[in-house]
Write a protein that holds these residues in place. Structure first.
Motif, PDB file in Angstrom:
ATOM      1  N   GLU A 110       0.806  -1.163  -0.041  1.00 28.95           N
ATOM      2  CA  GLU A 110      -0.040  -0.024  -0.122  1.00 28.95           C
ATOM      3  C   GLU A 110       0.717   1.025   0.083  1.00 28.95           C
ATOM      4  O   GLU A 110       0.525   2.124  -0.665  1.00 28.95           O
ATOM      5  CB  GLU A 110      -1.096   0.024   1.090  1.00 28.95           C
ATOM      6  N   ARG A 111       1.952   1.262   0.770  1.00 28.87           N
ATOM      7  CA  ARG A 111       2.848   2.298   0.803  1.00 28.87           C
ATOM      8  C   ARG A 111       3.424   2.720  -0.575  1.00 28.87           C
ATOM      9  O   ARG A 111       3.565   3.707  -1.193  1.00 28.87           O
ATOM     10  CB  ARG A 111       4.010   2.330   1.744  1.00 28.87           C
ATOM     11  N   ARG A 114       0.660   4.125  -2.871  1.00 26.10           N
ATOM     12  CA  ARG A 114       0.686   5.407  -2.437  1.00 26.10           C
ATOM     13  C   ARG A 114       1.331   6.400  -3.122  1.00 26.10           C
ATOM     14  O   ARG A 114       1.412   7.527  -3.356  1.00 26.10           O
ATOM     15  CB  ARG A 114       0.110   5.556  -0.961  1.00 26.10           C
ATOM     16  N   ASN A 115       2.805   5.794  -2.901  1.00 24.19           N
ATOM     17  CA  ASN A 115       3.850   6.712  -3.527  1.00 24.19           C
ATOM     18  C   ASN A 115       3.863   6.664  -5.026  1.00 24.19           C
ATOM     19  O   ASN A 115       3.927   8.003  -5.411  1.00 24.19           O
ATOM     20  CB  ASN A 115       5.290   6.001  -3.201  1.00 24.19           C
ATOM     21  N   ALA A 117       0.722   6.903  -6.533  1.00 23.21           N
ATOM     22  CA  ALA A 117      -0.402   7.853  -6.688  1.00 23.21           C
ATOM     23  C   ALA A 117       0.342   9.251  -6.541  1.00 23.21           C
ATOM     24  O   ALA A 117       0.037  10.202  -7.470  1.00 23.21           O
ATOM     25  CB  ALA A 117      -1.510   7.596  -5.694  1.00 23.21           C
ATOM     26  N   ASN A 118       0.942   9.621  -5.343  1.00 20.84           N
ATOM     27  CA  ASN A 118       1.561  10.937  -5.160  1.00 20.84           C
ATOM     28  C   ASN A 118       2.494  11.498  -6.213  1.00 20.84           C
ATOM     29  O   ASN A 118       2.470  12.622  -6.778  1.00 20.84           O
ATOM     30  CB  ASN A 118       2.539  10.998  -4.020  1.00 20.84           C
ATOM     31  N   LEU A 138      -6.300   8.800 -10.113  1.00 21.31           N
ATOM     32  CA  LEU A 138      -6.313   8.194  -8.605  1.00 21.31           C
ATOM     33  C   LEU A 138      -7.466   7.292  -8.228  1.00 21.31           C
ATOM     34  O   LEU A 138      -7.266   6.398  -7.485  1.00 21.31           O
ATOM     35  CB  LEU A 138      -6.772   9.490  -7.565  1.00 21.31           C
ATOM     36  N   ASP A 142      -6.538   3.550  -6.716  1.00 22.94           N
ATOM     37  CA  ASP A 142      -7.293   3.050  -5.597  1.00 22.94           C
ATOM     38  C   ASP A 142      -8.030   1.805  -5.911  1.00 22.94           C
ATOM     39  O   ASP A 142      -7.708   1.002  -5.058  1.00 22.94           O
ATOM     40  CB  ASP A 142      -8.290   4.036  -5.243  1.00 22.94           C
ATOM     41  N   ILE A 145      -5.257  -0.856  -5.638  1.00 20.78           N
ATOM     42  CA  ILE A 145      -4.776  -1.202  -4.195  1.00 20.78           C
ATOM     43  C   ILE A 145      -5.919  -2.176  -3.754  1.00 20.78           C
ATOM     44  O   ILE A 145      -5.681  -3.025  -2.845  1.00 20.78           O
ATOM     45  CB  ILE A 145      -4.612   0.157  -3.390  1.00 20.78           C
TER      46      ILE A 145
END
Length: 194
Positions: A110-111, A114-115, A117-118, A138, A142, A145
Motif C-alpha cells: 500500500e505504501r 500510494r507513492n 499515486a503521489n 487516482l 485506488d 490497491i
C-alpha cells in the motif's frame, strides 16, 4: 537418463541461488520505491529489478547449468534443467514474498501504491493535466490497491501455480534458444572445446 537427474539436482541448487538473488532484487529496492520522489524511478525501477535483472540472472545461470554437464545438452535436457532451476527460484521467491508481505512489512504494498499515486499526481500537474484527469487516475490507483487484496496463503498458492506455468513456458523458450547439441563427429571421449 543420468544427465537428467544431474540436471534436476544442479538446476535445483542453482535455483536456490537465483531465488535468493530474486529476493534481494525484489525486497530491498521496494523500500526505495516506496519512498522515492521520482515518478520514473517508481514506474520503471520495479520493471528493471523485478523483470530484466532476474531474466539476465536466469540466462547467466542457464549457461552455468549447461556447463555442469559438459557444455552440450539437448532441447529436453535444457528444458529439464532450466525448469528445475526456475521452479525452485520461483518457490523461494513466492514463500519469501508471502512472509515479507504478511509478517515483516504488511503495509509495504500500500505504501508503494500510494507513492505511485503521489508521484503520478505531481507528474500530471507538471504536465498540465486538469483536475478531472488527475481524479480519474487516482480512482484507478485506488481500484488497483483494492484489487491487490489481502496477502494470504490462497492468493500465494494461486500466484505460485500461475508462476509455475510461466516458468515452464520460459523453460521451453530457453530450451529452444540455449540447446547445444554435441557435434556429430565428436566422440564422447573427446573433450569439448569452447
Amino acid at each position: 537418463m543420468e544427465n537428467n537427474s544431474l540436471l534436476r539436482k544442479e538446476g535445483a541448487k542453482l535455483g536456490i541461488v537465483v531465488g535468493i538473488l530474486m529476493i534481494v532484487l525484489t525486497i530491498i529496492p521496494m523500500y526505495y520505491y516506496a519512498s522515492s520522489s521520482s515518478f520514473w524511478m517508481v514506474i520503471i525501477g520495479p520493471v528493471i529489478t523485478g523483470f530484466f535483472l532476474p531474466l539476465v540472472l536466469a540466462i547467466l545461470f542457464t549457461f552455468r547449468l549447461r556447463g555442469t554437464i559438459g557444455g552440450y545438452w539437448s532441447f529436453k535436457q535444457a528444458v529439464i534443467g532450466v525448469f528445475s532451476m526456475l521452479l525452485v527460484a520461483s518457490f523461494i521467491s513466492s514463500v519469501s514474498g508471502f512472509v515479507f508481505e504478511k509478517y515483516i512489512e504488511p503495509d509495504m504494498r500500500e505504501r508503494y501504491m500510494r507513492n505511485i499515486a503521489n508521484n503520478s499526481i505531481e507528474y500530471m500537474e507538471k504536465s498540465g493535466a486538469d483536475a478531472e484527469q488527475i481524479d480519474t487516475q487516482l480512482e484507478k490507483i485506488d481500484e488497483q490497491i483494492e484489487k491487490a487484496g489481502e496477502v494470504n496463503i490462497v492468493n500465494t498458492l494461486r500466484g505460485f501455480a500461475i508462476s509455475t506455468i510461466v516458468v515452464f513456458v520460459i523453460a521451453l523458450i530457453f530450451g529452444a534458444l540455449f540447446k547445444k547439441e554435441r557435434p556429430i563427429f565428436q566422440t564422447i571421449s573427446e573433450e569439448p572445446q569452447e
